[in-house]
Design an enzyme around this catalytic site. Sequence first.
Site, short mmCIF file in Angstrom:
data_model
loop_
_atom_site.label_atom_id
_atom_site.label_comp_id
_atom_site.label_asym_id
_atom_site.label_seq_id
_atom_site.Cartn_x
_atom_site.Cartn_y
_atom_site.Cartn_z
N SER A 53 2.42 29.42 -18.02
CA SER A 53 1.62 29.41 -16.80
C SER A 53 0.13 29.44 -17.15
O SER A 53 -0.34 28.56 -17.86
CB SER A 53 2.04 30.57 -15.90
OG SER A 53 1.54 30.41 -14.60
N ASP A 57 9.11 24.11 -9.12
CA ASP A 57 7.85 24.75 -9.49
C ASP A 57 6.69 23.93 -8.95
O ASP A 57 6.61 22.72 -9.21
CB ASP A 57 7.75 24.84 -11.02
CG ASP A 57 6.52 25.58 -11.51
OD1 ASP A 57 5.65 25.93 -10.69
OD2 ASP A 57 6.43 25.80 -12.72
N HIS A 86 9.30 28.61 -11.19
CA HIS A 86 8.22 29.06 -12.04
C HIS A 86 8.43 30.53 -12.43
O HIS A 86 8.84 31.34 -11.61
CB HIS A 86 6.89 28.94 -11.29
CG HIS A 86 5.68 29.18 -12.12
ND1 HIS A 86 5.03 28.18 -12.81
CD2 HIS A 86 4.99 30.32 -12.38
CE1 HIS A 86 3.99 28.69 -13.45
NE2 HIS A 86 3.95 29.99 -13.21
#
Length: 315
Positions: A161, A256, A286
């Site tokens: 991320s 995501d 995610h």
Amino acid sequence: MPLDLDMAELLNRLERAKAPEYPEMGAILARQFVDTNLPVIDVRPQSVHAVKEIQVDGWQGATLNARLYLPSEPIWAKPMPVLLWFHGGGFTIGSLDSYDAVCRTLCAGAEMAVLSVDYRLAPEHKFPTAAMDAFAAYQWLLTHASDYALDAQRIIIGGDSAGGTLSAVTCLQARDAGLPQPVLQLLIYPGTCGFGETAAYKRFGVGFRLTQRVIDWFFEQYLNSEDDRRDFRFAPLYAENHADLAPAWIAIAEYDPLADDGRLYADKLNAAGTPAELVQYDGVIHGFLNFGGVLKRPHELHQGMMAAMRTSTHT
């Protein structure tokens, strides 16, 4: 494909728990919430040879806490490869503790050292602090690897991320500064765009935990102005040149809002002559890297990451 059944059940459990979203908590409580609850659904921490609390250099003279995981007794005559790891959390949450299980898993499974860096977080430390801390940590590692029997010529830079963003940005900054590239950039559902205009962002931005609202809140914590969104140190897709970078292994999740960020970045790297392998994990959302205690799919991701790590360092 449909949402993974275990993934759907976890989402239902989270919905029934009615936990507030991060914007309602605020940064401090959100950090505490993640540090307390993420380890509950993550894999059981594996044993490694040693874990050392050390400090590394940050931006503008800052000192950053870091955690060095060693899979075996250091052999000074044969330095070991190392993964320089930056955790996720929207530049606002996440810590050495919340990613301890992941780092132990990668250290033990890939049989290489992992150096997890506690870069400074927003809103206390605005853009570009996280990006510059990450780059400073890489410079420190290049200089001090031999102090810990680590091989400065076999460094992998990786993260998930926001940590994936920082990894990509660090490679770009290293190239522009004339520093050696790592042997691999390991990018797990990285954010690479600045404006949330992709199809995935619009399709999966509601109902899958990392919502448009949460992303906007993260960005509000970190950025100083709208102009920061165009800076490659925040959105590496916007860099002028993507050539002469380390090969990339990029993992994305099907459900995501950042999935297209990974796709676009892989395309951009490959078009510039930088090899990039893109792997999509279907049926998950995610953040699933840290869900290995309740889902099967994270273990597939762990294995994919470790295979890429071993291949890049020939171990």
